[in-house]
Every structure is written in C-alpha cells, then in structure tokens.
Design a protein around this motif. Structure first.
Motif, mmCIF file in Angstrom:
data_model
loop_
_atom_site.group_PDB
_atom_site.id
_atom_site.type_symbol
_atom_site.label_atom_id
_atom_site.label_comp_id
_atom_site.label_asym_id
_atom_site.label_seq_id
_atom_site.Cartn_x
_atom_site.Cartn_y
_atom_site.Cartn_z
ATOM 1 N N ARG A 29 0.885 -1.166 0.000
ATOM 2 C CA ARG A 29 0.000 0.000 0.000
ATOM 3 C C ARG A 29 0.916 1.207 0.000
ATOM 4 N N GLU A 30 0.833 1.976 -1.051
ATOM 5 C CA GLU A 30 1.708 3.134 -1.232
ATOM 6 C C GLU A 30 3.169 2.682 -1.127
ATOM 7 N N LYS A 31 3.942 3.224 -0.199
ATOM 8 C CA LYS A 31 5.358 2.856 -0.093
ATOM 9 C C LYS A 31 5.620 1.786 0.957
ATOM 10 N N ARG A 32 4.569 1.232 1.529
ATOM 11 C CA ARG A 32 4.717 0.194 2.556
ATOM 12 C C ARG A 32 4.583 -1.185 1.915
ATOM 13 N N VAL A 33 5.436 -2.117 2.356
ATOM 14 C CA VAL A 33 5.358 -3.493 1.856
ATOM 15 C C VAL A 33 5.584 -4.441 3.032
ATOM 16 N N ALA A 34 4.627 -5.336 3.262
ATOM 17 C CA ALA A 34 4.748 -6.358 4.301
ATOM 18 C C ALA A 34 4.834 -7.721 3.627
ATOM 19 N N LYS A 35 5.229 -8.719 4.410
ATOM 20 C CA LYS A 35 5.364 -10.084 3.897
ATOM 21 C C LYS A 35 4.756 -11.041 4.916
ATOM 22 N N PHE A 36 3.924 -11.970 4.406
ATOM 23 C CA PHE A 36 3.273 -12.970 5.252
ATOM 24 C C PHE A 36 3.586 -14.368 4.732
ATOM 25 N N TRP A 37 3.986 -15.253 5.637
ATOM 26 C CA TRP A 37 4.071 -16.676 5.310
ATOM 27 C C TRP A 37 2.647 -17.177 5.149
ATOM 28 N N LEU A 38 2.459 -18.212 4.349
ATOM 29 C CA LEU A 38 1.104 -18.715 4.077
ATOM 30 C C LEU A 38 0.774 -20.029 4.765
ATOM 31 N N ASP A 39 1.776 -20.760 5.243
ATOM 32 C CA ASP A 39 1.484 -22.085 5.809
ATOM 33 C C ASP A 39 2.357 -22.369 7.019
ATOM 34 N N PRO A 40 1.924 -21.942 8.186
ATOM 35 C CA PRO A 40 0.680 -21.227 8.519
ATOM 36 C C PRO A 40 0.846 -19.732 8.261
ATOM 37 N N VAL A 41 -0.282 -19.036 8.280
ATOM 38 C CA VAL A 41 -0.238 -17.587 8.069
ATOM 39 C C VAL A 41 0.469 -16.950 9.260
ATOM 40 N N ALA A 42 1.518 -16.193 8.958
ATOM 41 C CA ALA A 42 2.281 -15.504 10.001
ATOM 42 C C ALA A 42 2.993 -14.310 9.372
ATOM 43 N N LEU A 43 3.030 -13.237 10.102
ATOM 44 C CA LEU A 43 3.744 -12.052 9.636
ATOM 45 C C LEU A 43 5.239 -12.336 9.629
ATOM 46 N N GLN A 44 5.893 -12.043 8.509
ATOM 47 C CA GLN A 44 7.338 -12.209 8.421
ATOM 48 C C GLN A 44 8.035 -10.858 8.475
ATOM 49 N N LYS A 45 7.442 -9.845 7.837
ATOM 50 C CA LYS A 45 8.050 -8.508 7.784
ATOM 51 C C LYS A 45 6.937 -7.468 7.804
ATOM 52 N N ALA A 46 7.008 -6.525 8.747
ATOM 53 C CA ALA A 46 5.932 -5.554 8.949
ATOM 54 C C ALA A 46 5.929 -4.425 7.930
ATOM 55 N N GLY A 47 7.057 -4.072 7.381
ATOM 56 C CA GLY A 47 7.120 -3.077 6.318
ATOM 57 C C GLY A 47 6.527 -1.723 6.628
ATOM 58 N N ARG A 48 6.659 -1.260 7.875
ATOM 59 C CA ARG A 48 6.209 0.075 8.299
ATOM 60 C C ARG A 48 4.693 0.232 8.400
ATOM 61 N N PHE A 49 3.940 -0.869 8.305
ATOM 62 C CA PHE A 49 2.508 -0.796 8.561
ATOM 63 C C PHE A 49 2.283 -0.710 10.074
ATOM 64 N N SER A 50 1.190 -0.089 10.482
ATOM 65 C CA SER A 50 0.828 -0.056 11.904
ATOM 66 C C SER A 50 0.318 -1.440 12.330
ATOM 67 N N ARG A 51 0.362 -1.709 13.615
ATOM 68 C CA ARG A 51 -0.148 -2.984 14.149
ATOM 69 C C ARG A 51 -1.611 -3.156 13.780
ATOM 70 N N HIS A 52 -2.390 -2.104 13.902
ATOM 71 C CA HIS A 52 -3.814 -2.178 13.574
ATOM 72 C C HIS A 52 -4.016 -2.575 12.105
ATOM 73 N N GLU A 53 -3.265 -1.952 11.211
ATOM 74 C CA GLU A 53 -3.408 -2.266 9.790
ATOM 75 C C GLU A 53 -2.888 -3.670 9.484
ATOM 76 N N LEU A 54 -1.806 -4.081 10.144
ATOM 77 C CA LEU A 54 -1.294 -5.448 9.945
ATOM 78 C C LEU A 54 -2.317 -6.491 10.361
ATOM 79 N N ASP A 55 -3.058 -6.214 11.431
ATOM 80 C CA ASP A 55 -4.118 -7.141 11.853
ATOM 81 C C ASP A 55 -5.190 -7.263 10.765
ATOM 82 N N ALA A 56 -5.552 -6.140 10.169
ATOM 83 C CA ALA A 56 -6.551 -6.156 9.087
ATOM 84 C C ALA A 56 -6.010 -6.902 7.869
ATOM 85 N N ILE A 57 -4.750 -6.679 7.536
ATOM 86 C CA ILE A 57 -4.137 -7.363 6.395
ATOM 87 C C ILE A 57 -4.048 -8.859 6.672
ATOM 88 N N ALA A 58 -3.695 -9.229 7.890
ATOM 89 C CA ALA A 58 -3.610 -10.654 8.252
ATOM 90 C C ALA A 58 -4.960 -11.340 8.060
#
Length: 78
Positions: A29-58
């Motif tokens: 989203r814009e200049k932010r980039v996060a990375k999530f593992w898929l099996d199981p789903v888990a945040l790997q890199k937050a990429g400057r997103f807020s915790r609240h937004e990362l929860d929504a993305i998860a």
C-alpha cells in the motif's frame, strides 16, 4: 512481480526471485510493503505498517490463503 489480488488499497503479489523460500505473499500500500508466510499464516516482515493495519491485512491473508497458495504453486511449481 505477478499481482495475485487487489482489494481496497492493497496489492498482493509474489516476487519471482523468492522461489527458494516457503510460500508467502507480499502486500503493498503506497510505499509500505509487508510479507506474510502462508502455511501457517504468520507475519514475516511488517514493512512500516501499523499494528492495527497489519491485523486487518492478516485477516485478508487468512481469507484468501487458499487462493494465494494455489497461485504460488501455479507460478513457482510444486
């Protein structure tokens, strides 16, 4: 970088050089980039997103996990 899904302000995509890693998805989203593992789903890199937004993305990653995994194996092979 093939786009797998666009929803709201987010673009979910793969990076072709990541074939040697376990299945995962990048989200931008814009200049932010996060990375999530898929099996199981888990945040790997937050990429400057807020915790609240990362929860929504998860939640989006969980919702579309099967599609992301199918697309991963289709793109990178088994």
């Amino acid at each position: 970088m093939p786009t797998v899904l666009r929803t709201g302000p987010y673009r979910f995509f793969f990076v072709s050089l990541d074939y040697h890693e376990p299945p995962h998805i990048h989200v931008r989203r814009e200049k932010r980039v996060a990375k999530f593992w898929l099996d199981p789903v888990a945040l790997q890199k937050a990429g400057r997103f807020s915790r609240h937004e990362l929860d929504a993305i998860a939640r989006l990653v969980e919702e579309h996990r099967e599609h992301f995994l199918e697309s991963w194996y289709e793109f990178f092979g088994d």
